[in-house]
Design an enzyme around this catalytic site. Structure first.
Site, mmCIF file in Angstrom:
data_model
loop_
_atom_site.group_PDB
_atom_site.id
_atom_site.type_symbol
_atom_site.label_atom_id
_atom_site.label_comp_id
_atom_site.label_asym_id
_atom_site.label_seq_id
_atom_site.Cartn_x
_atom_site.Cartn_y
_atom_site.Cartn_z
ATOM 1 C CB SER A 1 -0.853 -0.005 1.279
ATOM 2 O OG SER A 1 -1.478 1.250 1.474
ATOM 3 C CE1 TYR B 1 -4.002 -2.436 5.014
ATOM 4 C CE2 TYR B 1 -3.200 -0.209 4.586
ATOM 5 C CZ TYR B 1 -3.731 -1.393 4.132
ATOM 6 O OH TYR B 1 -3.998 -1.557 2.785
HETATM 7 N N1 LIG Z 1 -8.592 -0.632 -1.549
HETATM 8 C C1 LIG Z 1 -7.558 0.154 -1.227
HETATM 9 O O1 LIG Z 1 -7.693 1.390 -1.125
HETATM 10 C C2 LIG Z 1 -6.207 -0.437 -1.025
HETATM 11 C C3 LIG Z 1 -5.110 0.442 -1.045
HETATM 12 C C4 LIG Z 1 -3.839 -0.067 -0.846
HETATM 13 C C5 LIG Z 1 -3.668 -1.425 -0.660
HETATM 14 N N2 LIG Z 1 -4.745 -2.248 -0.640
HETATM 15 C C6 LIG Z 1 -4.495 -3.659 -0.413
HETATM 16 O O2 LIG Z 1 -5.005 -4.389 -1.497
HETATM 17 C C7 LIG Z 1 -5.326 -5.722 -1.073
HETATM 18 C C8 LIG Z 1 -6.705 -6.081 -1.578
HETATM 19 O O3 LIG Z 1 -7.634 -5.153 -1.036
HETATM 20 P P1 LIG Z 1 -9.019 -4.763 -1.743
HETATM 21 O O4 LIG Z 1 -9.082 -3.299 -1.730
HETATM 22 O O5 LIG Z 1 -9.177 -5.507 -3.002
HETATM 23 O O6 LIG Z 1 -10.021 -5.266 -0.594
HETATM 24 P P2 LIG Z 1 -11.338 -6.156 -0.589
HETATM 25 O O7 LIG Z 1 -12.175 -5.865 -1.784
HETATM 26 O O8 LIG Z 1 -11.880 -5.966 0.772
HETATM 27 O O9 LIG Z 1 -10.770 -7.651 -0.751
HETATM 28 C C9 LIG Z 1 -10.031 -8.261 0.260
HETATM 29 C C10 LIG Z 1 -9.907 -9.737 -0.099
HETATM 30 O O10 LIG Z 1 -9.041 -10.372 0.848
HETATM 31 C C11 LIG Z 1 -9.729 -11.505 1.409
HETATM 32 N N3 LIG Z 1 -9.196 -11.736 2.744
HETATM 33 C C12 LIG Z 1 -9.183 -10.884 3.804
HETATM 34 N N4 LIG Z 1 -8.605 -11.478 4.859
HETATM 35 C C13 LIG Z 1 -8.237 -12.737 4.460
HETATM 36 C C14 LIG Z 1 -7.614 -13.818 5.101
HETATM 37 N N5 LIG Z 1 -7.212 -13.766 6.387
HETATM 38 N N6 LIG Z 1 -7.387 -14.955 4.393
HETATM 39 C C15 LIG Z 1 -7.768 -15.044 3.099
HETATM 40 N N7 LIG Z 1 -8.361 -14.038 2.436
HETATM 41 C C16 LIG Z 1 -8.597 -12.890 3.116
HETATM 42 C C17 LIG Z 1 -11.212 -11.109 1.333
HETATM 43 O O11 LIG Z 1 -12.123 -12.191 1.399
HETATM 44 P P3 LIG Z 1 -12.655 -12.755 2.830
HETATM 45 O O12 LIG Z 1 -12.978 -11.540 3.657
HETATM 46 O O13 LIG Z 1 -13.813 -13.623 2.502
HETATM 47 O O14 LIG Z 1 -11.510 -13.535 3.357
HETATM 48 C C18 LIG Z 1 -11.238 -10.470 -0.053
HETATM 49 O O15 LIG Z 1 -11.235 -11.475 -1.049
HETATM 50 C C19 LIG Z 1 -5.165 -5.725 0.451
HETATM 51 O O16 LIG Z 1 -3.915 -6.291 0.776
HETATM 52 C C20 LIG Z 1 -5.177 -4.242 0.799
HETATM 53 O O17 LIG Z 1 -4.482 -3.994 1.996
HETATM 54 C C21 LIG Z 1 -6.010 -1.791 -0.823
#
Ligand SMILES: NC(=O)c1ccc[n+]([C@@H]2O[C@H](COP(=O)([O-])OP(=O)(O)OC[C@H]3O[C@@H](n4cnc5c(N)ncnc54)[C@H](OP(=O)(O)O)[C@@H]3O)[C@@H](O)[C@H]2O)c1
Length: 238
Positions: free
Chosen positions: A143, A156
């Site tokens: 991130s 985080y």
């Molecule tokens: N969206 C942003 O603004 C942003 C910015 C920077 C970085 N990121 C990073 O991008 C990545 C993806 O985020 P996203 O924005 O796509 O979020 P999201 O739509 O909430 O998706 C998160 C995914 O991770 C899974 N997950 C969460 N905890 C888990 C666990 N313990 N074991 C297995 N699966 C797990 C969730 O499914 P379940 O809950 O069913 O497990 C879901 O499939 C993350 O690492 C996040 O920190 C996001």
């Protein structure tokens, strides 16, 4: 046996789902991983209906036994691993004075501890792919909070800084084996993770999952002699 195969964690939603669709479209058989089985199955069925070769394993990446189970199931299904996407992540905000130990441990386990465990378990397959084409790839989703410490998201932030450092170490350790690693460092992306913000920041002003997909497509197209260790995605307006 398939020509190319990938594992994507956090594949049921947001960035992981779109990166899975890209990898499948680029000829990879993909094992999709997330915790909630129904949501994961629905995402997998959606991609199967589009004609892609995908399977799913419900697992908590913060649990060592689950990581082993995912990699074993993938090996049994496809016998190879060319791309590993360590993308599952959670952010739990709090001030340091109100830090909840359980919330801290969930973030440490999901965002950080899972990643070395996946490398270790997947290493024999990544080594084989690296020996075959010198272009095995591990993508670790960090991130922008892993580049600039964020108040009220300090744990985080700390986990994502660690992912950046760990990825650098992996390149120094594994590049000679044809295994490249790249950290993705996005600012706010329009996914369910940022729904809580969308009253104050319109989704269209955020980074889009298509931007992340474009970067991953570029990583897949690199020649064996080139590695991109890190990609920053910043908001054009703040
Ligand atoms: N969206 C942003 O603004 C942003 C910015 C920077 C970085 N990121 C990073 O991008 C990545 C993806 O985020 P996203 O924005 O796509 O979020 P999201 O739509 O909430 O998706 C998160 C995914 O991770 C899974 N997950 C969460 N905890 C888990 C666990 N313990 N074991 C297995 N699966 C797990 C969730 O499914 P379940 O809950 O069913 O497990 C879901 O499939 C993350 O690492 C996040 O920190 C996001």
């Amino acid at each position: 046996m398939t020509d190319r195969a990938a594992i994507v964690t956090g594949a049921s939603s947001g960035i992981g789902l779109e990166v899975t669709r890209l990898l499948a479209g680029e000829g990879h058989a993909v094992t999709m991983v997330a915790r909630r089985p129904e949501k994961l199955r629905a995402a997998c069925e959606q991609l199967l209906a589009e004609g892609w070769e995908v399977g799913h394993v419900a697992a908590d990446v913060g649990v060592e036994h689950d990581v082993k189970r995912v990699v074993a199931a993938h090996r049994d299904a496809y016998g190879r691993l060319d791309v590993l996407v360590n993308n599952a992540g959670v952010g739990i905000g709090s001030s340091i004075g109100e830090l909840d130990t359980k919330g801290m441990d969930i973030q440490l386990a999901t965002n950080l501890r899972a990643i070395p465990l996946f490398y270790r378990e997947a290493l024999p397959m990544l080594r084989s792919a690296g020996a075959e084409h010198r272009n095995a790839l591990v993508i670790n989703t960090a991130s922008i909070a892993g580049k600039q410490g964020q108040p009220w998201l300090s744990i985080y932030s700390a986990t994502k800084f660690a992912v950046v450092g760990f990825t650098q170490a992996m390149n120094r350790e594994l590049l000679t084996q044809g295994i490249k690693s790249t950290t993705l460092c996005p600012g706010f992306v329009d996914t369910p993770m940022t729904d809580f913000l969308k009253d104050s920041m319109p989704a269209e002003k955020m980074i889009q999952t298509s931007d992340i997909v474009a970067a991953v497509r570029m990583l897949l197209s690199l020649t064996p002699g080139c590695v991109i260790p890190e990609i920053l995605f910043e908001l054009s307006e703040r």
